[in-house]
Scaffold this motif. Structure first.
Motif, short mmCIF file in Angstrom:
data_model
loop_
_atom_site.label_atom_id
_atom_site.label_comp_id
_atom_site.label_asym_id
_atom_site.label_seq_id
_atom_site.Cartn_x
_atom_site.Cartn_y
_atom_site.Cartn_z
N GLU A 1 4.22 -7.33 -1.81
CA GLU A 1 3.29 -7.22 -0.48
C GLU A 1 1.83 -6.33 -1.05
O GLU A 1 0.96 -6.72 0.45
N ILE A 2 1.90 -5.39 -0.95
CA ILE A 2 0.90 -4.71 -1.25
C ILE A 2 0.06 -5.02 -2.49
O ILE A 2 -0.92 -5.34 -1.88
N LEU A 3 0.86 -5.66 -3.34
CA LEU A 3 -0.64 -6.13 -4.31
C LEU A 3 -1.09 -7.76 -3.75
O LEU A 3 -1.80 -8.09 -3.97
N LYS A 4 -0.15 -8.56 -2.99
CA LYS A 4 -0.59 -9.23 -1.79
C LYS A 4 -1.81 -8.89 -1.39
O LYS A 4 -2.66 -9.65 -0.86
N LEU A 5 -1.40 -7.88 -0.47
CA LEU A 5 -2.52 -7.46 0.63
C LEU A 5 -3.88 -6.93 0.11
O LEU A 5 -4.36 -7.57 0.40
N ILE A 6 -3.28 -6.29 -1.22
CA ILE A 6 -4.71 -5.77 -2.10
C ILE A 6 -5.95 -6.46 -2.56
O ILE A 6 -6.88 -6.18 -2.73
N ASN A 7 -5.56 -7.50 -2.70
CA ASN A 7 -5.81 -8.69 -3.42
C ASN A 7 -6.71 -9.81 -2.45
O ASN A 7 -8.02 -10.60 -2.63
N ASN A 8 -6.52 -8.92 -1.12
CA ASN A 8 -7.31 -9.58 -0.12
C ASN A 8 -8.72 -8.28 0.44
O ASN A 8 -8.86 -6.96 0.29
N LYS A 9 -9.86 -8.92 0.17
CA LYS A 9 -11.63 -8.32 -0.35
C LYS A 9 -11.13 -7.41 1.30
O LYS A 9 -12.14 -5.94 1.33
N ASP A 10 -10.92 -7.91 2.46
CA ASP A 10 -11.11 -7.33 3.46
C ASP A 10 -9.25 -6.99 4.17
O ASP A 10 -9.56 -6.80 5.48
N PHE A 11 -8.85 -6.54 3.38
CA PHE A 11 -7.74 -5.72 3.99
C PHE A 11 -8.25 -4.50 4.73
O PHE A 11 -8.36 -3.77 5.05
N ASN A 12 -6.56 -4.27 5.02
CA ASN A 12 -6.62 -3.53 6.88
C ASN A 12 -5.86 -2.35 6.28
O ASN A 12 -5.02 -2.05 5.51
N TYR A 13 -6.52 -1.19 5.83
CA TYR A 13 -6.38 0.59 5.89
C TYR A 13 -4.67 0.74 6.83
O TYR A 13 -3.96 0.98 6.43
N ASN A 14 -4.53 0.52 8.21
CA ASN A 14 -3.79 0.53 8.55
C ASN A 14 -2.71 -0.60 8.27
O ASN A 14 -1.39 0.00 7.93
N ASP A 15 -2.40 -1.17 7.41
CA ASP A 15 -2.17 -2.61 7.16
C ASP A 15 -0.59 -1.83 5.76
O ASP A 15 0.32 -1.80 5.67
N LEU A 16 -1.82 -1.14 4.69
CA LEU A 16 -1.63 -0.46 3.56
C LEU A 16 -0.79 0.61 3.54
O LEU A 16 0.11 0.31 3.57
N GLU A 17 -1.05 1.59 4.86
CA GLU A 17 -0.70 2.83 5.16
C GLU A 17 0.51 2.29 5.68
O GLU A 17 2.10 2.36 4.93
N ALA A 18 0.74 0.93 6.52
CA ALA A 18 2.29 1.01 6.93
C ALA A 18 3.44 0.14 5.58
O ALA A 18 4.58 0.95 5.67
N LEU A 19 2.54 -0.78 4.95
CA LEU A 19 3.12 -1.09 3.63
C LEU A 19 4.15 0.18 2.85
O LEU A 19 4.62 0.36 2.35
N ILE A 20 2.80 1.43 2.53
CA ILE A 20 3.13 2.22 1.31
C ILE A 20 3.98 3.22 2.18
O ILE A 20 5.42 3.93 1.79
#
Length: 404
Positions: free
Chosen positions: A208-227
């Motif tokens: 899920e994280i790899l999928k998210l960070i492959n999106n150039k406009d990913f949101n830090y809040n979404d990344l934090e939630a996954l981590i």
């Protein structure tokens, strides 16, 4: 899960160690098993920074790390501290314009560049102009060719030559006589294998994280939630920015702070390194599930209490509460490496503060020790009936993460 890194010392003409080559190892067998070069380098970087303290395994000296063409072009090296790393350009890399430009960028950023297992060819001339060290394999290169290589000083007078795979006193004396600056090989020392216990990354969350960070406009809040849903990744991110390589002074009060500190480009590179290294491991430990359960339980209880401002700390104390069992070492030695708040540290060490009371409440409730759970619930003014609802919500949340 055990992880391994081997290191082999590199000496100068005074027999002082000036650095270590860090080498991939998959186990206690002291040999390279010919896995993909990209995978080997990612493994070395991930293990050196996430599982060990980087400056500790190199004794605060230079780390020589092999880089493939792919990793050089993808600028993976820029996540490393330039003052402590020598980029070894592997012998099978073609000196294309793309590679030469990428190496120039690394040089401009302060990295030391070395050519590994070098055999002269005119096609390397442009690359030699910017190289700092040339490693000469004393098994491949014989006789007068070991001396003739010094003709390259006409192209770059600043080059230092390193005699590698030196296996006898005769070869060492010859290298000294010819004027080599550095020496490496079995004559001095075989690689030493270092090992540590690692916490695996959750496969589903990692994807899920790899999928998210492959999106150039990913949101830090979404990344934090996954981590935060991944015990291993949360621990590794916090440990990374607390490592001596970054010299961080401020305490880490959120995963978002860690992400912001590293920067968008660098956090993406670090996540690629650790996730691509970890996702090949399929084993998950029940202790990791327990840690996630405690983390969410503490967080939700905190939200129901009068201490809502401590939500992140409540989550972290639950998340790291079983770390001593996961890593099989004392809690004291673990928190020594983490720049988390004193309140979290004290709570983890058993000192009775608000966070410690929340943790005790969570642990006692999970064990079915109702009297103790009720006692701790009263201390933070949370109703025991509310806690049963929170517990069910916690279980549902953990199940949705799909630990496998």
């Amino acid at each position: 899960m055990q992880v391994f890194v081997a290191r082999q010392p590199i000496f100068n003409r005074k027999n002082d160690v000036i650095g270590y080559e860090l080498l991939f190892r998959s186990g206690y067998e002291n040999a390279y098993n010919n896995i993909d070069g990209n995978e080997a380098t990612l493994n070395v970087i991930a293990n050196s920074f996430y599982e060990f303290d980087f400056k500790t395994i190199t004794d605060n000296k230079k780390a020589f790390i092999n880089f493939t063409e792919k990793l050089i072009n993808e600028e993976i090296a820029t996540i490393l501290p330039c003052e402590h790393v020598v980029i070894e350009i592997l012998e099978n890399i073609e000196p294309t314009d793309e590679i030469i430009n990428a190496c120039k960028k690394l040089k401009e950023q302060g990295f030391t560049l070395a050519l590994d297992d070098f055999v002269f060819d005119k096609k390397y001339n442009k690359l030699i102009e910017i190289i700092d060290i040339i490693k000469v394999d004393f098994i491949i290169t014989q006789g007068y060719d070991r001396k003739k290589i010094f003709d390259l000083l006409k192209i770059n007078s600043e080059i230092k030559f390193l005699a590698e795979k030196v296996e006898s006193i005769e070869e060492y004396n010859e290298a000294m006589y010819f004027g080599y600056s550095y020496f490496q090989g079995y004559y001095f020392s075989k690689p030493t294998i270092l090992t540590a216990k690692s916490i695996p990354t959750n496969k589903h969350g990692g994807l899920e994280i790899l999928k998210l960070i492959n999106n150039k406009d990913f949101n830090y809040n979404d990344l934090e939630a996954l981590i935060l849903k991944d015990v291993g990744l949360s621990f590794k991110i916090i440990k990374l920015i607390n490592s001596s390589a970054y010299c961080l002074r401020n305490q880490v009060n959120s995963i978002k702070y860690a992400i912001t500190f590293l920067g968008e480009k660098e956090i993406v590179k670090w996540l690629y390194v650790v996730l691509l290294n970890d996702l090949k491991e399929k084993k998950q430990d029940e202790l990791i599930r327990v840690s996630l359960q405690r983390a969410k339980f503490c967080e939700l209880i905190c939200n129901k209490s009068i201490y809502k401002e401590k939500t992140f700390s409540a989550y972290i104390i639950g998340l790291f509460s079983a770390m001593d069992a996961i890593l099989n070492c004392s809690m004291e030695s673990i928190i020594r490496e983490l720049n988390i708040s004193d309140e979290v540290k004290e709570g983890l060490m058993g000192e009775e503060n608000i966070l410690n009371i929340m943790l005790k409440l969570v642990i006692s409730y999970g064990r079915g020790e109702w009297e103790e759970a009720n006692f701790f619930a009263k201390k933070i003014k949370v109703g025991i009936n509310e806690i049963s609802e929170i517990y069910l919500e916690t279980l549902k949340w953990v199940d949705n993460i799909q630990c496998d």
